[in-house]
Write a protein that holds these residues in place. Sequence first.
Motif, PDB file in Angstrom:
ATOM      1  N   VAL A  31      -4.476  -0.009 -11.636  1.00 20.14           N
ATOM      2  CA  VAL A  31      -4.696  -1.046 -10.622  1.00 20.14           C
ATOM      3  C   VAL A  31      -3.341  -1.533 -10.110  1.00 20.14           C
ATOM      4  O   VAL A  31      -2.477  -1.902 -10.898  1.00 20.14           O
ATOM      5  CB  VAL A  31      -5.488  -2.237 -11.204  1.00 20.14           C
ATOM      6  N   TYR A  32      -3.145  -1.488  -8.789  1.00 16.84           N
ATOM      7  CA  TYR A  32      -1.902  -2.038  -8.232  1.00 16.84           C
ATOM      8  C   TYR A  32      -2.167  -3.434  -7.699  1.00 16.84           C
ATOM      9  O   TYR A  32      -3.212  -3.698  -7.115  1.00 16.84           O
ATOM     10  CB  TYR A  32      -1.337  -1.125  -7.127  1.00 16.84           C
ATOM     11  N   GLN A  33      -1.233  -4.327  -7.963  1.00 21.76           N
ATOM     12  CA  GLN A  33      -1.411  -5.729  -7.579  1.00 21.76           C
ATOM     13  C   GLN A  33      -0.136  -6.210  -6.886  1.00 21.76           C
ATOM     14  O   GLN A  33       0.940  -6.153  -7.472  1.00 21.76           O
ATOM     15  CB  GLN A  33      -1.661  -6.554  -8.849  1.00 21.76           C
ATOM     16  N   PRO A  34      -0.227  -6.647  -5.621  1.00 24.37           N
ATOM     17  CA  PRO A  34       0.979  -7.152  -4.953  1.00 24.37           C
ATOM     18  C   PRO A  34       1.542  -8.374  -5.679  1.00 24.37           C
ATOM     19  O   PRO A  34       0.775  -9.209  -6.147  1.00 24.37           O
ATOM     20  CB  PRO A  34       0.504  -7.519  -3.546  1.00 24.37           C
ATOM     21  N   GLN A  35       2.836  -8.446  -5.784  1.00 23.62           N
ATOM     22  CA  GLN A  35       3.503  -9.582  -6.433  1.00 23.62           C
ATOM     23  C   GLN A  35       4.198 -10.430  -5.378  1.00 23.62           C
ATOM     24  O   GLN A  35       4.564  -9.920  -4.314  1.00 23.62           O
ATOM     25  CB  GLN A  35       4.558  -9.062  -7.419  1.00 23.62           C
ATOM     26  N   ALA A  36       4.410 -11.707  -5.701  1.00 19.18           N
ATOM     27  CA  ALA A  36       5.171 -12.567  -4.787  1.00 19.18           C
ATOM     28  C   ALA A  36       6.590 -12.017  -4.663  1.00 19.18           C
ATOM     29  O   ALA A  36       7.181 -11.581  -5.642  1.00 19.18           O
ATOM     30  CB  ALA A  36       5.206 -13.992  -5.321  1.00 19.18           C
ATOM     31  N   ILE A  37       7.103 -12.036  -3.440  1.00 16.32           N
ATOM     32  CA  ILE A  37       8.450 -11.508  -3.197  1.00 16.32           C
ATOM     33  C   ILE A  37       9.498 -12.464  -3.779  1.00 16.32           C
ATOM     34  O   ILE A  37      10.552 -12.064  -4.216  1.00 16.32           O
ATOM     35  CB  ILE A  37       8.666 -11.287  -1.682  1.00 16.32           C
ATOM     36  N   PHE A  38       9.157 -13.756  -3.814  1.00 16.70           N
ATOM     37  CA  PHE A  38      10.083 -14.756  -4.356  1.00 16.70           C
ATOM     38  C   PHE A  38       9.756 -15.005  -5.833  1.00 16.70           C
ATOM     39  O   PHE A  38       8.662 -14.712  -6.284  1.00 16.70           O
ATOM     40  CB  PHE A  38       9.954 -16.067  -3.570  1.00 16.70           C
ATOM     41  N   ARG A  39      10.727 -15.531  -6.543  1.00 10.28           N
ATOM     42  CA  ARG A  39      10.505 -15.877  -7.958  1.00 10.28           C
ATOM     43  C   ARG A  39      10.747 -17.356  -8.189  1.00 10.28           C
ATOM     44  O   ARG A  39      11.727 -17.910  -7.732  1.00 10.28           O
ATOM     45  CB  ARG A  39      11.466 -15.084  -8.847  1.00 10.28           C
TER      46      ARG A  39
ATOM     47  N   LEU B 180       0.379   3.088   1.525  1.00  8.45           N
ATOM     48  CA  LEU B 180      -0.150   1.973   2.321  1.00  8.45           C
ATOM     49  C   LEU B 180       0.600   1.814   3.646  1.00  8.45           C
ATOM     50  O   LEU B 180       0.286   0.915   4.429  1.00  8.45           O
ATOM     51  CB  LEU B 180      -0.061   0.664   1.531  1.00  8.45           C
ATOM     52  N   ASP B 181       1.583   2.685   3.874  1.00 12.51           N
ATOM     53  CA  ASP B 181       2.386   2.602   5.090  1.00 12.51           C
ATOM     54  C   ASP B 181       3.020   1.234   5.281  1.00 12.51           C
ATOM     55  O   ASP B 181       3.055   0.697   6.394  1.00 12.51           O
ATOM     56  CB  ASP B 181       1.525   2.920   6.351  1.00 12.51           C
ATOM     57  N   ASN B 182       3.502   0.651   4.215  1.00 10.14           N
ATOM     58  CA  ASN B 182       4.140  -0.674   4.327  1.00 10.14           C
ATOM     59  C   ASN B 182       5.504  -0.531   4.990  1.00 10.14           C
ATOM     60  O   ASN B 182       6.353   0.200   4.506  1.00 10.14           O
ATOM     61  CB  ASN B 182       4.340  -1.297   2.936  1.00 10.14           C
ATOM     62  N   GLU B 183       5.668  -1.249   6.093  1.00 12.33           N
ATOM     63  CA  GLU B 183       6.981  -1.196   6.751  1.00 12.33           C
ATOM     64  C   GLU B 183       8.016  -1.885   5.870  1.00 12.33           C
ATOM     65  O   GLU B 183       9.092  -1.364   5.617  1.00 12.33           O
ATOM     66  CB  GLU B 183       6.910  -1.864   8.122  1.00 12.33           C
ATOM     67  N   GLU B 184       7.652  -3.093   5.404  1.00 18.15           N
ATOM     68  CA  GLU B 184       8.520  -3.761   4.434  1.00 18.15           C
ATOM     69  C   GLU B 184       8.046  -3.337   3.057  1.00 18.15           C
ATOM     70  O   GLU B 184       6.868  -3.412   2.755  1.00 18.15           O
ATOM     71  CB  GLU B 184       8.366  -5.280   4.540  1.00 18.15           C
ATOM     72  N   LYS B 185       8.963  -2.901   2.215  1.00 14.85           N
ATOM     73  CA  LYS B 185       8.582  -2.484   0.867  1.00 14.85           C
ATOM     74  C   LYS B 185       8.208  -3.713   0.043  1.00 14.85           C
ATOM     75  O   LYS B 185       9.004  -4.631  -0.105  1.00 14.85           O
ATOM     76  CB  LYS B 185       9.735  -1.723   0.201  1.00 14.85           C
ATOM     77  N   LEU B 186       6.982  -3.731  -0.472  1.00 16.58           N
ATOM     78  CA  LEU B 186       6.514  -4.881  -1.245  1.00 16.58           C
ATOM     79  C   LEU B 186       6.598  -4.595  -2.737  1.00 16.58           C
ATOM     80  O   LEU B 186       6.440  -3.449  -3.162  1.00 16.58           O
ATOM     81  CB  LEU B 186       5.060  -5.199  -0.884  1.00 16.58           C
ATOM     82  N   PRO B 187       6.825  -5.660  -3.549  1.00 18.69           N
ATOM     83  CA  PRO B 187       6.788  -5.450  -5.003  1.00 18.69           C
ATOM     84  C   PRO B 187       5.344  -5.395  -5.509  1.00 18.69           C
ATOM     85  O   PRO B 187       4.502  -6.162  -5.049  1.00 18.69           O
ATOM     86  CB  PRO B 187       7.513  -6.687  -5.558  1.00 18.69           C
ATOM     87  N   TYR B 188       5.077  -4.477  -6.423  1.00 17.44           N
ATOM     88  CA  TYR B 188       3.747  -4.376  -7.038  1.00 17.44           C
ATOM     89  C   TYR B 188       3.886  -4.362  -8.547  1.00 17.44           C
ATOM     90  O   TYR B 188       4.890  -3.906  -9.088  1.00 17.44           O
ATOM     91  CB  TYR B 188       3.037  -3.077  -6.610  1.00 17.44           C
ATOM     92  N   ALA B 189       2.858  -4.877  -9.224  1.00 20.50           N
ATOM     93  CA  ALA B 189       2.743  -4.682 -10.671  1.00 20.50           C
ATOM     94  C   ALA B 189       1.554  -3.753 -10.876  1.00 20.50           C
ATOM     95  O   ALA B 189       0.640  -3.700 -10.034  1.00 20.50           O
ATOM     96  CB  ALA B 189       2.514  -6.012 -11.368  1.00 20.50           C
TER      97      ALA B 189
END
Length: 485
Positions: A97-105, A58-67
């Motif tokens: 299926v990839y699903q973006p997760q919230a960066i905060f918990r 996805l060419d994400n500059e910031e690495k995002l968490p996925y489930a």
Amino acid sequence: MMEVEGSSAGGTMEVGREFSNRVMCQLTNPEGTPLEAPIFLPESAGPKELQQLVNKLLDNEEKLPYAFYVSDQELLVQLGSYLQKKKVSVEKVLTIVYQPQAIFRIRPVTRCSSTIAGHNEAVLSVSFSPDGRQLASGSGDTTVRLWDLNTQTPLFTCKGHKNWVLCIAWAPDGKHLVSGSKAGEILCWNPQTGEPSGNPLMGHKKWITGISWEPLHLNAPSRRFVSASKDGDARIWDISLKKCVICLSGHTLAITCVKWGGDGVIYTGSQDCTIKMWETSQGKLIRELKGHAHWVNSLALSTEYVLRSGAFDHTGKQYSSPEEMKKVALDRYNKMKGSAPERLVSGSDDHTMFLWEPALSKHPKTRMTGHQQLVNHVYFSPDGQWIASASFDKSVKLWNGTTGKFIAAFRGHVGPVYQISWSADSRLLLSGSKDSTLKVWDIRTQKLKQDLPGHADEVFAVDWSPDGEKVASGGKDKVLKLWIG
């Protein structure tokens, strides 16, 4: 970075020794859109490696968490052990299926931090302000109360209603609070002073069943909101003009719920079994959504969390101008919605729910069955991935927010479940019940995370603050409880 090969590399037919420890995988987003062509992945690949891969593709500059999900079950192990456990053939293409997760918990709430007396009758509604700094409650004692969350004490008692306060709603910019009563009158309050801004707004002939504000990304500062009533009408009010600007009439029975959608359309659900869609410049009926066999009780939008919180998020950032807020709210809305249409879910006395994509079709996407009694409250998770439903059958059910497929039933309450609320990171779900308890459910494990007894009687209202810090609850015992992690 792990080594992957496209389906063209080496051809898919040669699944001989060379590929015996590889799995042909198709990564898709929650809407089912494939990410690249199917690729061979090593059986040793697990969520960590898949996360690196998706960020790279996805060419994400910031690495995002996925489930990652296979057939609606979260993938928590390496592909090889998943295939063995599920006895899945390596010959088939595995859809992940990839699903973006919230960066905060968000921390789960575990204890009651304060029990605040003040209301003289049952607490019927509780709602945090969009920035999570203030809390409002409406009660059978005819007052609205504003609470100071820093000191956890009453701030203002807002008097003016002559009957039970049935519903309250904050403007998404946090500048106004509106309440509706059993007598059909609506009052606007200034949350900084607790004073009414103007006289009661009159027009409805019966009690107010719902209030929803125009989204901030469509109009800032917040001026317009819609009210729904048992008299069968919905009314759009302008608070700067202090009057009703449009009356939406057409339902043949009481309107039970109302939502103002992100694309500017108003949805009303009614005891006449229909959901109507209205445009908001002249109040024309756009289309009717039919299918329920009994009263429609509850409506929820997939974008509801960002519509409610406007420009505010878990960071607590404040803004200096309406223009800035509008821009941030629009960015948040577009990011949340993505390329998919806004989804609507409806819950009914017929024990079922429907999932709709109202902008695309007047026919439901799917019918969701399984509850044994009426569905009282439906709610999308903040990221739109899940739908939760609360029922008089004492259960809370979890569904896939895109397909409407049943995922899990949460059992533990011993009385009807009245209201539910999500944590801002979409990982936890809160429910309040007639059985006098609140319960927090963990979405990943699909188990009870926390049992919160403490109320002396039925819990009518629950809310989780948009910043995730606190939970508020109220009910028949007249007290307001604040819960923290």
